[in-house]
Design a protein around this motif. Structure first.
Motif, mmCIF file in Angstrom:
data_model
loop_
_atom_site.group_PDB
_atom_site.id
_atom_site.type_symbol
_atom_site.label_atom_id
_atom_site.label_comp_id
_atom_site.label_asym_id
_atom_site.label_seq_id
_atom_site.Cartn_x
_atom_site.Cartn_y
_atom_site.Cartn_z
ATOM 1 N N ARG A 120 0.837 -1.192 0.000
ATOM 2 C CA ARG A 120 0.000 0.000 0.000
ATOM 3 C C ARG A 120 0.879 1.253 0.000
ATOM 4 N NH1 ARG A 120 -4.773 -2.230 -1.527
ATOM 5 N NH2 ARG A 120 -5.758 -3.504 0.118
ATOM 6 N N SER A 121 0.515 2.237 -0.826
ATOM 7 C CA SER A 121 1.339 3.447 -0.969
ATOM 8 C C SER A 121 0.877 4.593 -0.070
ATOM 9 C CB SER A 121 1.316 3.921 -2.423
ATOM 10 O OG SER A 121 -0.013 4.200 -2.834
ATOM 11 N N ALA A 122 -0.263 4.463 0.607
ATOM 12 C CA ALA A 122 -0.773 5.541 1.468
ATOM 13 C C ALA A 122 -1.767 4.969 2.460
ATOM 14 C CB ALA A 122 -1.428 6.641 0.632
ATOM 15 N N ASN A 123 -2.056 5.743 3.486
ATOM 16 C CA ASN A 123 -3.111 5.386 4.431
ATOM 17 C C ASN A 123 -4.452 5.859 3.891
ATOM 18 O OD1 ASN A 123 -1.268 4.350 6.363
ATOM 19 N ND2 ASN A 123 -0.857 6.423 7.101
ATOM 20 N N VAL A 124 -5.484 5.081 4.124
ATOM 21 C CA VAL A 124 -6.843 5.470 3.733
ATOM 22 C C VAL A 124 -7.736 5.302 4.952
ATOM 23 C CG1 VAL A 124 -8.791 5.038 2.208
ATOM 24 C CG2 VAL A 124 -6.456 4.768 1.344
ATOM 25 N N ARG A 125 -8.432 6.392 5.289
ATOM 26 C CA ARG A 125 -9.266 6.417 6.491
ATOM 27 C C ARG A 125 -10.694 6.808 6.113
ATOM 28 N NH1 ARG A 125 -6.992 10.678 10.403
ATOM 29 N NH2 ARG A 125 -7.834 12.053 8.798
ATOM 30 N N ALA A 126 -11.655 6.245 6.816
ATOM 31 C CA ALA A 126 -13.060 6.610 6.595
ATOM 32 C C ALA A 126 -13.361 7.919 7.311
ATOM 33 C CB ALA A 126 -13.986 5.510 7.094
ATOM 34 N N ARG A 127 -13.836 8.898 6.573
ATOM 35 C CA ARG A 127 -14.196 10.161 7.212
ATOM 36 C C ARG A 127 -15.550 10.056 7.891
ATOM 37 N NH1 ARG A 127 -16.003 15.542 6.856
ATOM 38 N NH2 ARG A 127 -17.455 15.141 5.159
#
Length: 485
Positions: A408-415
């Motif tokens: 994975r190249s970045a963090n992804v968070r649920a807003r």
């Protein structure tokens, strides 16, 4: 573009030389003819032949009139240079100039020729009244032009909204002595007399606070069986999506339930946009976004509208993939292939502020956002989490890990609370085995999208580079799925 307030004025040394010349001229008349004043040294009423002294007397009035005019202009130019909010317009100075010359000329005629102020004033008044009556509309337009410019009501290029039932929008194209030229949202040019324009009830959108545009209302009628809070949430998301993706929409909006009428909900979405955009176009852009979010949010837009909960009908959630797959990397697939993929996909619920993807982790899955909103975040040099992008319903995230197995190249968070479809390598591998040409097509979609993003950032991308990247990505996918080089 502003209204021209440039006013002719003599350079300061020449101006003061002109003022001093009045005293020198009067002193010379006194030494040569025994009086400082022209009307004491000649009388034009006795019908004598024109003499040098007559010309000299008239010259004093001309010199005085020019000096008064230039003094007014000198004052106005200095005032305009120091004051930027309230400027004297050129047309007002022109009107004052004409008035000055007229008054000084009339005074000279009385004292040097007529000697009867009452008679000449009466005659002038009668003639003036007749002229004013005949030219009343023209004069009213000129006065209106002076009022428009001196009060700073509008400038060329301003966008205005005429208040009333229609709420029409116009752009100011030109201002002259008689007319204000405006352009309608349909690009028609209309000329409005100044006297009418100053009485119009309008809002000058260009003279509002910074970044404040046209505020428009979009009205929606929905069945009262809807969850009103859910509908408002989707309207807010649609408005935010439009703002993020179209620079003509400003970061201000408000969605609310306006009224309940005969079993129906009436919702309003008030938004702000560039006033140069016609209302029919801005409403259309908003409607497209709303339709997308309503559809992905499970709202059935038939005669009776209801909100379908994802936790209640799982098949409905899965079937929404058919509505959104063309928005992302899966656009290369046919509808039949998407239906096949839908059967294998899993539903994932991610609560607000929870991490969906962590940078550096190895994975072979991707997600398609069905409901909610995701944030792509990366740490900066100070190890602070910075939001660099947002993922909207219908968009996908993690596709490179699915296709190539890359970390994975970045963090992804649920807003906010979000619902997603998870697609794994095992889900899509059978499709690639049956249709291997899809690998080239998907590689083309991804690399062309990257090229478009780079061009948006003013980076040069050569066609040969894109083709080379497509081949390299296709090779990676083949190697990951089938161990082929």
């Amino acid at each position: 573009m502003k209204i021209d307030h440039n006013i002719f004025s003599l350079p300061k040394p020449i101006f003061w030389l002109l003022v001093i010349s009045n005293f020198i001229y009067a002193s010379w008349l006194d030494s040569s003819f025994g009086s400082f004043w022209a009307w004491h040294i000649t009388d034009l009423a006795d019908n004598h032949p024109v003499r040098l002294v007559d010309i000299l007397a008239i010259g004093q009035f001309v010199l005085f009139a020019v000096s008064v005019d230039m003094s007014i202009r000198h004052f106005v130019v200095r005032f305009n240079a120091k004051t930027h909010d309230h400027q004297f317009p050129a047309i007002l100075v022109q009107a004052i100039t004409i008035t000055c010359y007229g008054i000084i000329g009339l005074f000279g005629f009385i004292v040097m020729y007529d000697h009867s102020a009452g008679q000449i004033l009466a005659a002038s008044g009668a003639i003036g009244f007749g002229i004013v009556y005949v030219l009343r509309e023209t004069i009213a337009d000129i006065v209106g032009c002076i009022q428009i410019q001196s009060d700073g009501l509008i400038d060329i290029g301003d966008q205005i909204q005429v208040r009333g039932d229609g709420g029409e929008y116009y752009e100011i194209m030109q201002i002259d002595l008689r007319m204000v030229t405006i352009k309608t949202v349909l690009q028609y040019t209309v000329r409005v007399p100044n006297r009418r324009f100053v009485n119009m009830d309008y809002i000058n959108l260009s003279k509002q606070v910074t970044e404040m545009g046209a505020r428009r209302i979009l009205e929606l009628d929905l069945d009262s069986g809807n969850d009103a809070d859910r509908v408002i949430e989707l309207l807010n998301q649609a408005a935010e999506y439009t703002i993020k993706n179209d620079p003509n929409f400003f970061p201000w909006y408000h969605a609310f339930l306006a009224k309940i009428n005969n079993g129906a909900y009436n919702f309003f979405l008030i938004y702000e946009c560039n006033p140069a955009i016609p209302p029919i176009r801005s409403n259309g852009i908003q409607n497209i976004a709303i339709a997308r979010f309503f559809k992905l949010g499970g709202i059935n837009m038939n005669s009776t509208v209801e909100v379908v909960k994802s936790s209640e009908i799982i098949d409905t959630i899965k079937n929404r993939l058919k509505d959104v797959y063309r928005l992302g990397v899966l656009k290369a697939l046919s509808l039949e292939q998407v239906i096949r993929l839908t059967d294998a996909a899993q539903i994932v619920n991610c609560r607000a502020n929870k991490m969906l993807i962590e940078k550096g982790h190895n994975a072979d899955t991707m997600y398609i956002l069905i409901e909610g909103e995701l944030e792509v975040i990366i740490p900066n040099d100070q190890d602070e989490q910075i939001v660099v992008a947002k993922i909207w319903p219908g968009e996908c995230v993690g596709e490179m890990s699915l296709l190539t197995g890359e970390p994975r190249s970045a963090n992804v968070r649920a807003r906010v609370n979000s619902t997603l479809l998870e697609i794994t390598k095992a889900d899509i591998a059978p499709i690639f085995e049956t249709y291997p040409d899809l690998i080239d097509e998907i590689s083309t979609v991804i690399e062309q999208r990257k090229a478009v993003n780079q061009r948006l950032m003013n980076k040069t991308v050569e066609p040969d580079e894109v083709q080379s990247s497509i081949k390299a990505l296709a090779k990676k996918i083949l190697s990951f799925f089938f161990n082929k080089g």
